[in-house]
Design a protein around this motif. Structure first.
Motif, PDB file in Angstrom:
ATOM      1  N   ALA A   1      -2.389  -7.272   3.366  1.00  0.00           N
ATOM      2  CA  ALA A   1      -2.888  -7.520   4.711  1.00  0.00           C
ATOM      3  C   ALA A   1      -3.759  -8.669   4.555  1.00  0.00           C
ATOM      4  O   ALA A   1      -3.590  -9.395   3.549  1.00  0.00           O
ATOM      5  N   LEU A   2      -4.376  -9.040   5.408  1.00  0.00           N
ATOM      6  CA  LEU A   2      -5.269 -10.177   5.566  1.00  0.00           C
ATOM      7  C   LEU A   2      -6.525  -9.995   4.583  1.00  0.00           C
ATOM      8  O   LEU A   2      -6.734  -8.897   4.431  1.00  0.00           O
ATOM      9  N   PRO A   3      -6.853 -11.153   4.048  1.00  0.00           N
ATOM     10  CA  PRO A   3      -7.862 -11.256   3.258  1.00  0.00           C
ATOM     11  C   PRO A   3      -9.376 -11.138   3.858  1.00  0.00           C
ATOM     12  O   PRO A   3      -9.283 -11.117   4.867  1.00  0.00           O
ATOM     13  N   TYR A   4     -10.138 -10.454   3.037  1.00  0.00           N
ATOM     14  CA  TYR A   4     -11.794 -10.263   3.307  1.00  0.00           C
ATOM     15  C   TYR A   4     -12.702 -10.626   2.529  1.00  0.00           C
ATOM     16  O   TYR A   4     -14.129 -10.445   2.744  1.00  0.00           O
ATOM     17  N   MET A   5     -12.259 -11.400   1.259  1.00  0.00           N
ATOM     18  CA  MET A   5     -13.244 -11.952   0.300  1.00  0.00           C
ATOM     19  C   MET A   5     -12.394 -13.100  -0.304  1.00  0.00           C
ATOM     20  O   MET A   5     -11.132 -13.002  -0.663  1.00  0.00           O
ATOM     21  N   LYS A   6     -13.228 -13.895  -0.948  1.00  0.00           N
ATOM     22  CA  LYS A   6     -12.913 -15.181  -1.760  1.00  0.00           C
ATOM     23  C   LYS A   6     -13.390 -14.621  -3.344  1.00  0.00           C
ATOM     24  O   LYS A   6     -14.350 -14.206  -3.662  1.00  0.00           O
ATOM     25  N   VAL A   7     -12.466 -15.194  -4.236  1.00  0.00           N
ATOM     26  CA  VAL A   7     -12.869 -14.897  -5.778  1.00  0.00           C
ATOM     27  C   VAL A   7     -12.125 -15.866  -6.649  1.00  0.00           C
ATOM     28  O   VAL A   7     -11.120 -16.649  -6.100  1.00  0.00           O
ATOM     29  N   ALA A   8     -12.749 -15.972  -7.804  1.00  0.00           N
ATOM     30  CA  ALA A   8     -12.277 -16.696  -9.003  1.00  0.00           C
ATOM     31  C   ALA A   8     -12.439 -16.014 -10.160  1.00  0.00           C
ATOM     32  O   ALA A   8     -13.203 -14.720 -10.093  1.00  0.00           O
ATOM     33  N   LEU A   9     -12.289 -16.497 -11.213  1.00  0.00           N
ATOM     34  CA  LEU A   9     -12.420 -15.639 -12.514  1.00  0.00           C
ATOM     35  C   LEU A   9     -13.848 -16.305 -13.057  1.00  0.00           C
ATOM     36  O   LEU A   9     -14.335 -17.425 -12.890  1.00  0.00           O
ATOM     37  N   GLY A  10     -14.336 -15.352 -13.794  1.00  0.00           N
ATOM     38  CA  GLY A  10     -15.693 -15.739 -14.621  1.00  0.00           C
ATOM     39  C   GLY A  10     -15.875 -15.194 -16.008  1.00  0.00           C
ATOM     40  O   GLY A  10     -14.940 -14.213 -16.175  1.00  0.00           O
ATOM     41  N   VAL A  11     -16.649 -15.905 -16.763  1.00  0.00           N
ATOM     42  CA  VAL A  11     -16.704 -15.322 -18.029  1.00  0.00           C
ATOM     43  C   VAL A  11     -18.036 -14.866 -18.439  1.00  0.00           C
ATOM     44  O   VAL A  11     -19.205 -15.948 -18.205  1.00  0.00           O
TER      45      VAL A  11
ATOM     46  N   VAL B   1     -19.518 -19.311 -17.607  1.00  0.00           N
ATOM     47  CA  VAL B   1     -18.108 -19.785 -16.939  1.00  0.00           C
ATOM     48  C   VAL B   1     -18.175 -19.187 -15.737  1.00  0.00           C
ATOM     49  O   VAL B   1     -17.639 -17.920 -15.500  1.00  0.00           O
ATOM     50  N   GLU B   2     -18.394 -20.049 -14.680  1.00  0.00           N
ATOM     51  CA  GLU B   2     -18.641 -19.187 -13.482  1.00  0.00           C
ATOM     52  C   GLU B   2     -17.524 -19.628 -12.409  1.00  0.00           C
ATOM     53  O   GLU B   2     -17.496 -18.711 -11.434  1.00  0.00           O
ATOM     54  N   SER B   3     -16.618 -20.268 -12.823  1.00  0.00           N
ATOM     55  CA  SER B   3     -15.253 -20.524 -11.978  1.00  0.00           C
ATOM     56  C   SER B   3     -14.148 -20.987 -12.717  1.00  0.00           C
ATOM     57  O   SER B   3     -14.420 -21.989 -13.140  1.00  0.00           O
ATOM     58  N   LEU B   4     -13.150 -20.031 -13.012  1.00  0.00           N
ATOM     59  CA  LEU B   4     -11.835 -20.305 -13.585  1.00  0.00           C
ATOM     60  C   LEU B   4     -10.772 -19.896 -12.974  1.00  0.00           C
ATOM     61  O   LEU B   4     -10.760 -18.837 -12.473  1.00  0.00           O
ATOM     62  N   GLY B   5      -9.904 -20.870 -13.405  1.00  0.00           N
ATOM     63  CA  GLY B   5      -8.456 -20.291 -12.855  1.00  0.00           C
ATOM     64  C   GLY B   5      -8.314 -20.889 -11.102  1.00  0.00           C
ATOM     65  O   GLY B   5      -9.241 -21.807 -10.847  1.00  0.00           O
ATOM     66  N   SER B   6      -7.367 -20.265 -10.330  1.00  0.00           N
ATOM     67  CA  SER B   6      -7.374 -20.719  -9.035  1.00  0.00           C
ATOM     68  C   SER B   6      -8.187 -19.918  -8.052  1.00  0.00           C
ATOM     69  O   SER B   6      -8.824 -19.124  -8.414  1.00  0.00           O
ATOM     70  N   ILE B   7      -8.311 -20.656  -6.934  1.00  0.00           N
ATOM     71  CA  ILE B   7      -8.902 -19.914  -5.943  1.00  0.00           C
ATOM     72  C   ILE B   7      -8.195 -18.792  -5.139  1.00  0.00           C
ATOM     73  O   ILE B   7      -6.840 -19.084  -4.666  1.00  0.00           O
ATOM     74  N   ASP B   8      -8.546 -17.831  -5.287  1.00  0.00           N
ATOM     75  CA  ASP B   8      -7.909 -16.502  -4.761  1.00  0.00           C
ATOM     76  C   ASP B   8      -8.564 -15.682  -3.783  1.00  0.00           C
ATOM     77  O   ASP B   8      -9.926 -16.016  -3.376  1.00  0.00           O
ATOM     78  N   THR B   9      -7.809 -14.779  -3.177  1.00  0.00           N
ATOM     79  CA  THR B   9      -8.670 -13.880  -2.125  1.00  0.00           C
ATOM     80  C   THR B   9      -8.276 -12.401  -2.369  1.00  0.00           C
ATOM     81  O   THR B   9      -7.535 -12.102  -3.049  1.00  0.00           O
ATOM     82  N   ILE B  10      -9.182 -11.644  -1.960  1.00  0.00           N
ATOM     83  CA  ILE B  10      -9.178 -10.099  -2.033  1.00  0.00           C
ATOM     84  C   ILE B  10      -8.492  -9.771  -0.674  1.00  0.00           C
ATOM     85  O   ILE B  10      -8.954  -9.920   0.264  1.00  0.00           O
ATOM     86  N   ALA B  11      -7.486  -8.853  -0.744  1.00  0.00           N
ATOM     87  CA  ALA B  11      -6.942  -8.064   0.451  1.00  0.00           C
ATOM     88  C   ALA B  11      -6.733  -6.835   0.237  1.00  0.00           C
ATOM     89  O   ALA B  11      -6.340  -6.463  -0.820  1.00  0.00           O
TER      90      ALA B  11
ATOM     91  N   ASN C   1     -15.425 -13.583 -11.099  1.00  0.00           N
ATOM     92  CA  ASN C   1     -16.943 -13.976 -11.128  1.00  0.00           C
ATOM     93  C   ASN C   1     -18.026 -13.384 -10.363  1.00  0.00           C
ATOM     94  O   ASN C   1     -19.010 -13.254 -10.708  1.00  0.00           O
ATOM     95  N   THR C   2     -17.606 -12.937  -9.088  1.00  0.00           N
ATOM     96  CA  THR C   2     -18.534 -12.045  -8.297  1.00  0.00           C
ATOM     97  C   THR C   2     -19.007 -10.625  -8.970  1.00  0.00           C
ATOM     98  O   THR C   2     -20.022 -10.575  -8.964  1.00  0.00           O
TER      99      THR C   2
ATOM    100  N   MET D   1     -28.406 -19.565 -12.966  1.00  0.00           N
ATOM    101  CA  MET D   1     -27.029 -19.868 -12.707  1.00  0.00           C
ATOM    102  C   MET D   1     -26.995 -20.743 -11.261  1.00  0.00           C
ATOM    103  O   MET D   1     -27.749 -20.268 -10.092  1.00  0.00           O
ATOM    104  N   LYS D   2     -25.916 -21.601 -11.427  1.00  0.00           N
ATOM    105  CA  LYS D   2     -25.900 -22.298  -9.814  1.00  0.00           C
ATOM    106  C   LYS D   2     -24.624 -21.622  -9.532  1.00  0.00           C
ATOM    107  O   LYS D   2     -23.825 -22.252  -8.980  1.00  0.00           O
ATOM    108  N   PHE D   3     -24.529 -20.503  -9.294  1.00  0.00           N
ATOM    109  CA  PHE D   3     -23.535 -19.706  -8.707  1.00  0.00           C
ATOM    110  C   PHE D   3     -23.142 -20.060  -7.188  1.00  0.00           C
ATOM    111  O   PHE D   3     -22.140 -20.361  -6.640  1.00  0.00           O
ATOM    112  N   ARG D   4     -24.431 -20.372  -6.712  1.00  0.00           N
ATOM    113  CA  ARG D   4     -23.984 -20.851  -4.833  1.00  0.00           C
ATOM    114  C   ARG D   4     -23.339 -22.241  -4.952  1.00  0.00           C
ATOM    115  O   ARG D   4     -22.506 -22.258  -4.178  1.00  0.00           O
ATOM    116  N   LYS D   5     -23.668 -23.017  -5.840  1.00  0.00           N
ATOM    117  CA  LYS D   5     -22.691 -24.282  -5.950  1.00  0.00           C
ATOM    118  C   LYS D   5     -21.341 -24.240  -6.232  1.00  0.00           C
ATOM    119  O   LYS D   5     -20.466 -24.426  -5.445  1.00  0.00           O
TER     120      LYS D   5
END
Length: 299
Positions: free
Chosen positions: A142-152, A234-244, A217-218, A1-5
């Motif tokens: 509150a303020l976010p502490y992680m980034k995330v998108a959807l995966g399949v 599918v390693e990245s789907l939808g908007s770029i979101d944050t976890i908070a 996706n994480t 997987m090219k998840f780092r990219k």
């Protein structure tokens, strides 16, 4: 997987996204799957049915109630010894430690996270809670502490490589998640097979009761790495979101304290340490933590 990219792309895009919504081993831990709500006498009210405890009331009570997942490895789960573990749990322990209270961990499901805040069953939600405009109308983030998108994730024998491939097929989702909302709104021809808990969803995928499963996706990457025979096509789907973290709407004293805490923790790179302690062994070289971790709420 090219998840780092993929995560690098997510990180770069996230810098342009401005979200108005913008641990340690301290504190005792109690596993409580059915914690009762606070009474009106014990907390403040937003003027409706929402009930919460202010920061001072939590300190006086000597116990901080935080809602976490018990079945979402590696972010919030119960290990073989019956102990809560994971990225969110590590953070929860640090919050209780720095507040000077005991920690009461309350198991939640994706669909009842808002309800548990609105009814005072928890003070804070730290259950991999993605910030969305709809949710921000009901809770305060509150303020976010992680980034995330959807995966399949899907079986190796029939890997799904795009959302369009799911048209006319069955997709497993967990109720109350951003995956459920995303596919409902954007892919009406995809048949959603819904479950309350993550363990149920993954069991359904393994049993062939759906063609694929979608969530953060994480998480699907971590699960696929631990379960041979499945691939995150599918390693990245939808908007770029944050976890908070989230608190009951209007609980300003607690919200302000959490924001100050997240800002202060950046000075010691706390969430990098959290990643090293809870996620590094799972992801190995597949994920660059710099593209997942958020320090001090700065996306």
């Amino acid at each position: 997987m090219k998840f780092r990219k993929i995560l690098s792309v997510i990180a770069a895009a996230a810098v342009a996204v401005s979200l108005a919504a913008c641990g340690g081993n301290g504190g005792g831990t109690t596993a409580d799957n059915n914690s009762g709500g606070a009474s009106a006498d014990n907390g403040g009210s937003t003027g409706g049915s929402s009930i919460y405890r202010t920061l001072d009331e939590i300190k006086e009570a000597g116990s901080l109630k935080i809602g976490v997942f018990s079945d979402k490895n590696p972010f919030g789960y119960v290990d073989n010894n019956g102990e809560y573990q994971g990225y969110d749990v590590y953070f929860a322990r640090r919050l209780a430690e720095d507040l000077g209270t005991e920690l009461e961990l309350v198991s939640v499901e994706a669909a009842n996270r808002v309800e548990f805040l609105e009814t005072g069953k928890v003070d804070i939600i730290l259950a991999n809670f993605t910030v969305t405009a709809e949710r921000a109308e009901k809770v305060d983030f509150a303020l976010p502490y992680m980034k995330v998108a959807l995966g399949v994730v899907s079986p190796d024998s029939a890997v799904i490589t795009s959302a369009e491939e799911l048209n006319g097929k069955s997709l497993i989702v967990v109720k109350g998640t951003t995956a459920e909302t995303y596919f409902t709104d954007n892919y009406p021809d995809v048949k959603l097979v819904k479950f309350d808990e993550y363990n149920e969803a993954y069991s359904a995928l393994q049993d062939g009761r759906g063609d694929a499963f979608s969530t953060d996706n994480t998480e699907v990457l971590a699960w696929a790495m631990q379960n041979p025979g499945f691939t995150v096509g599918v390693e990245s789907l939808g908007s770029i979101d944050t976890i908070a973290p989230a608190v009951t709407k209007g609980n300003e004293t607690l919200l302000n304290w959490i924001n100050d805490e997240i800002t202060a923790l950046a000075g010691e790179s706390f969430f990098h340490a959290d990643y090293d302690a809870t996620l590094a062994s799972v992801y190995g070289d597949a994920v660059d933590k710099e593209n997942l971790v958020v320090e001090g709420g700065a996306v």
